[in-house]
Design a protein around this motif. Sequence first.
Motif, PDB file in Angstrom:
ATOM      1  N   GLY A  60       0.965  -1.220  -0.019  1.00 17.83           N
ATOM      2  CA  GLY A  60       0.020   0.043  -0.140  1.00 17.83           C
ATOM      3  C   GLY A  60       0.725   1.166  -0.078  1.00 17.83           C
ATOM      4  O   GLY A  60       1.203   1.598   1.181  1.00 17.83           O
ATOM      5  N   SER A  63       0.069   7.735  -0.150  1.00 18.78           N
ATOM      6  CA  SER A  63       0.391   8.791  -0.299  1.00 18.78           C
ATOM      7  C   SER A  63       1.885   9.234  -0.246  1.00 18.78           C
ATOM      8  O   SER A  63       2.461  10.085  -0.578  1.00 18.78           O
ATOM      9  CB  SER A  63      -0.033   9.723   1.131  1.00 18.78           C
ATOM     10  OG  SER A  63       0.630   9.290   2.119  1.00 18.78           O
ATOM     11  N   GLU A  90       0.401  -1.102  -5.166  1.00 21.58           N
ATOM     12  CA  GLU A  90      -0.711  -0.212  -5.054  1.00 21.58           C
ATOM     13  C   GLU A  90      -1.398  -0.422  -6.313  1.00 21.58           C
ATOM     14  O   GLU A  90      -1.162  -0.332  -7.416  1.00 21.58           O
ATOM     15  CB  GLU A  90      -0.156   1.278  -5.039  1.00 21.58           C
ATOM     16  CG  GLU A  90      -1.162   2.301  -5.190  1.00 21.58           C
ATOM     17  CD  GLU A  90      -2.096   2.390  -3.843  1.00 21.58           C
ATOM     18  OE1 GLU A  90      -1.550   2.270  -2.665  1.00 21.58           O
ATOM     19  OE2 GLU A  90      -3.191   2.123  -4.120  1.00 21.58           O
TER      20      GLU A  90
HETATM   21  C1  LIG Z   1      -3.461   2.773   4.385  1.00 18.06           C
HETATM   22  S1  LIG Z   1      -3.016   3.042   2.777  1.00 18.06           S
HETATM   23  C2  LIG Z   1      -1.310   3.031   2.466  1.00 18.06           C
HETATM   24  C3  LIG Z   1      -0.786   4.324   3.334  1.00 18.06           C
HETATM   25  C4  LIG Z   1       0.675   4.620   2.632  1.00 18.06           C
HETATM   26  N1  LIG Z   1       1.378   3.453   3.176  1.00 18.06           N
HETATM   27  C5  LIG Z   1       1.173   5.730   2.983  1.00 18.06           C
HETATM   28  O1  LIG Z   1       2.285   6.147   3.512  1.00 18.06           O
HETATM   29  O2  LIG Z   1       0.333   6.835   2.549  1.00 18.06           O
HETATM   30  C6  LIG Z   1      -3.449   1.528   1.969  1.00 18.06           C
HETATM   31  C7  LIG Z   1      -3.071   1.485   0.573  1.00 18.06           C
HETATM   32  O3  LIG Z   1      -3.388   0.165   0.101  1.00 18.06           O
HETATM   33  C8  LIG Z   1      -3.833   0.067  -1.161  1.00 18.06           C
HETATM   34  N2  LIG Z   1      -4.800  -1.175  -1.526  1.00 18.06           N
HETATM   35  C9  LIG Z   1      -5.883  -1.606  -0.763  1.00 18.06           C
HETATM   36  N3  LIG Z   1      -6.323  -2.683  -1.337  1.00 18.06           N
HETATM   37  C10 LIG Z   1      -5.382  -3.309  -2.213  1.00 18.06           C
HETATM   38  C11 LIG Z   1      -5.242  -4.200  -3.077  1.00 18.06           C
HETATM   39  N4  LIG Z   1      -5.994  -5.170  -3.017  1.00 18.06           N
HETATM   40  N5  LIG Z   1      -4.186  -4.276  -3.874  1.00 18.06           N
HETATM   41  C12 LIG Z   1      -3.269  -3.316  -3.919  1.00 18.06           C
HETATM   42  N6  LIG Z   1      -3.423  -1.972  -3.278  1.00 18.06           N
HETATM   43  C13 LIG Z   1      -4.355  -1.766  -2.298  1.00 18.06           C
HETATM   44  C14 LIG Z   1      -4.710   1.351  -1.168  1.00 18.06           C
HETATM   45  O4  LIG Z   1      -5.256   1.625  -2.370  1.00 18.06           O
HETATM   46  C15 LIG Z   1      -4.034   2.392  -0.340  1.00 18.06           C
HETATM   47  O5  LIG Z   1      -3.269   3.177  -1.102  1.00 18.06           O
END
Ligand SMILES: C[S@@+](CC[C@H](N)C(=O)[O-])C[C@H]1O[C@@H](n2cnc3c(N)ncnc32)[C@H](O)[C@@H]1O
Length: 647
Positions: A60, A63, A90
């Motif tokens: 994930g 940002s 992502e």
């Molecule tokens: C909590 S956020 C991550 C925050 C990030 N690490 C940051 O520093 O901002 C979770 C991320 O996982 C991604 N995500 C969720 N489900 C996913 C999937 N099935 N496959 C890939 N990415 C996924 C989301 O789009 C999101 O950007």
Amino acid sequence: MKYANLEWRDGQPYSPDFDDVYFSADDGIAETEHVFIHHNDLLLRFQQNTKKHFVIGETGFGSGLNFLIAVKHWLALSKTEQTLHFYSLENTPFTLDDIIQAQQVWPELSLLAAVFQKHYQVASYGFHQFDLFAGRVKLVLMIGEAQTMLTQMQSKVDAWFLDGFAPARNTEMWSDNIFSQIRRLSYASTTFSTYTAAGFVRRGLIDQGFTVEKVEGTGHKRHMLKGGLSDEDNVETKLLQPWFENKTQQLKNKKITIVGAGIAGITTAWALVKRGFEVEIIEAEKKVAAQASGNLQGILMPRLSLQDSADAEFYTSAFFYALRCLKELDNQQTCWQQTGGIQLASSERIKKQIEKYPQDKILAQVLDAKSATEISGLSIKESVHYFSQASCVSPQLLLQCMVDKMGDALKITYQAKVESIQFKNNQWQLINKANEVIKETPNLILANAWQVKQFKQFEHLQIQPVRGQLSYFKPNEKSKKLKMPISFDAYLMPENNGQHLSGASFELGDSDTELRIKDFRDNLQNINKWFGKIFVEDDICGGRASVRAVTPDRMPVVGCVSDQAQALIDYADLHKGKPAHQYPFTKVLPNLYVNAGYGARGFTSVFLCSELLAATICDEPLPVSNRVRYALHSSRFLIRSLKKRRV
Ligand SMILES: C[S@@+](CC[C@H](N)C(=O)[O-])C[C@H]1O[C@@H](n2cnc3c(N)ncnc32)[C@H](O)[C@@H]1O
Ligand SMILES: Cc1cc2nc3c(=O)[nH]c(=O)nc-3n(C[C@H](O)[C@H](O)[C@H](O)COP(=O)(O)OP(=O)(O)OC[C@H]3O[C@@H](n4cnc5c(N)ncnc54)[C@H](O)[C@@H]3O)c2cc1C
């Protein structure tokens, strides 16, 4: 590819789809420091790291907050010759505007954020490498579904940041399949941490053999998880396709010889010189870019595909990587110009792409005839694909610029044609027509296009010469209006130094470079078919013929070179469909590599391939997915034949 669906709450990104924030609304930086940096013990590990590189894997990217903070510590604590490889997956990346908006809430990271934002651009699925901070950080964004992306990763990870949305609402990011991939990509000293303390996450990781500790969380979160694999763990590596994998080769020294001073040889040298190598190129002709790479101009354009395939991933990733390299090399755009470019609907396949390919300003947009005419300057009758980032390259200037920048680290020996190579006394010997050894080297790369087949070690390669003749035309009132390259079943370039360049013919199996009247006529007829009578025969003021190196699947050939005789024995019964892990790794010829097979889009694809080759030679984490790596492998033709029992 879909971008993140965001709402902004108090200036911070929020996902309505997952009803969750991207980082702690109270203090995102403090959360990252506590959960991911502190509980992976990164400050000490960065400081004490003795390896050339350190690998972080993140689930994930969001940002990019975790990334920026890891980079901040890495730059402060690691040695300058070490590289942080940050792999982050992502499926819905932020747009650049959203990244800028999200990152502006952390003024203390603004300098790092500015560097990152200058490079950040994502518009297609697959692996995308960004070389940042003078090579001290390589970010690989793996754009796609979490599990698929992890399956495509090859490098072992030192520390994991498990950072999906809340596990109860984002189960795909916390499934047993994900944990088993994380385990596959871990080794005895790997650690992980995550902000969640969810029971099924803890159990899932334990089931994979991780030791898991519940420790104090941060902010509103009472607990979180951290852990790793204990030293005794015997981590088994199941590789997907052992016939494309080989045991790591030891480099004897950082000296390497390359045959061929075209774009393949020069970009390979470039990638190796950046890694501290001394490179010698052996070239048959009197100058660099004497053959296919010597055209006055070329187009840099992506090659799209409606299928989700390795070559589709490769060509879009390579296109963006090439643009980043060109910006790094020549920010003033003297050897290249980002003009944008037009693709006409020149075949049924392209027509379908124009109708169906998802639109994106960064990659490909559909323009109707009127807008296409306005933007290009020439009258266009149908809808087209417009690539806003397509560019014109001046190959000769570009190669000379790279050679100049490499200075003393690169030596080129001209007028030295290699007739054969042989491995003797642990050295590769390069032999000329008089049967003299002109060079001995432990590490050898062949970057001599279709002529690579002349060496007996490469006889099996399915690379063919394809002659192409370009025509030059004197500009006229109408043609002078053209502002960008237009690609059809040939291409037409805007005026440059008092002439237009157009072509080229495509003659399979033909390696003759004499100019032909017939080809001039065909080129003229072809342009006039698309643009009315834009030129007449009297406008032809020159031309150039050279030879592409084309493979049946239109992918280059990059990497180690298998011992074909051994491969025929090891994989003789591949057609039986036995489980892959029952086969051994492929046996490779010692420290021999190839970087060839560049067809009509060599300038688009070569930068990523040369980076891949240099990373392979140096046993570094790789910039491409497994499927792309396999699709470039020199044994792929043989393996396909064995699978179909055609050998
Ligand atoms: C909590 S956020 C991550 C925050 C990030 N690490 C940051 O520093 O901002 C979770 C991320 O996982 C991604 N995500 C969720 N489900 C996913 C999937 N099935 N496959 C890939 N990415 C996924 C989301 O789009 C999101 O950007
Ligand atoms: C007409 C035409 C138009 C093109 N237009 C475009 C375009 O618009 N955009 C684009 O991206 N691509 C274009 N291409 C493709 C692109 O030019 C090639 O893919 C690219 O130049 C290949 O680079 P290379 O280094 O592999 O080969 P080359 O440039 O051919 O370099 C190989 C080098 O190896 C040397 N060599 C060969 N054998 C030996 C030996 N035995 N010993 C020593 N030296 C040896 C040769 O002298 C040569 O210098 C075009 C190609 C052609 C022919």
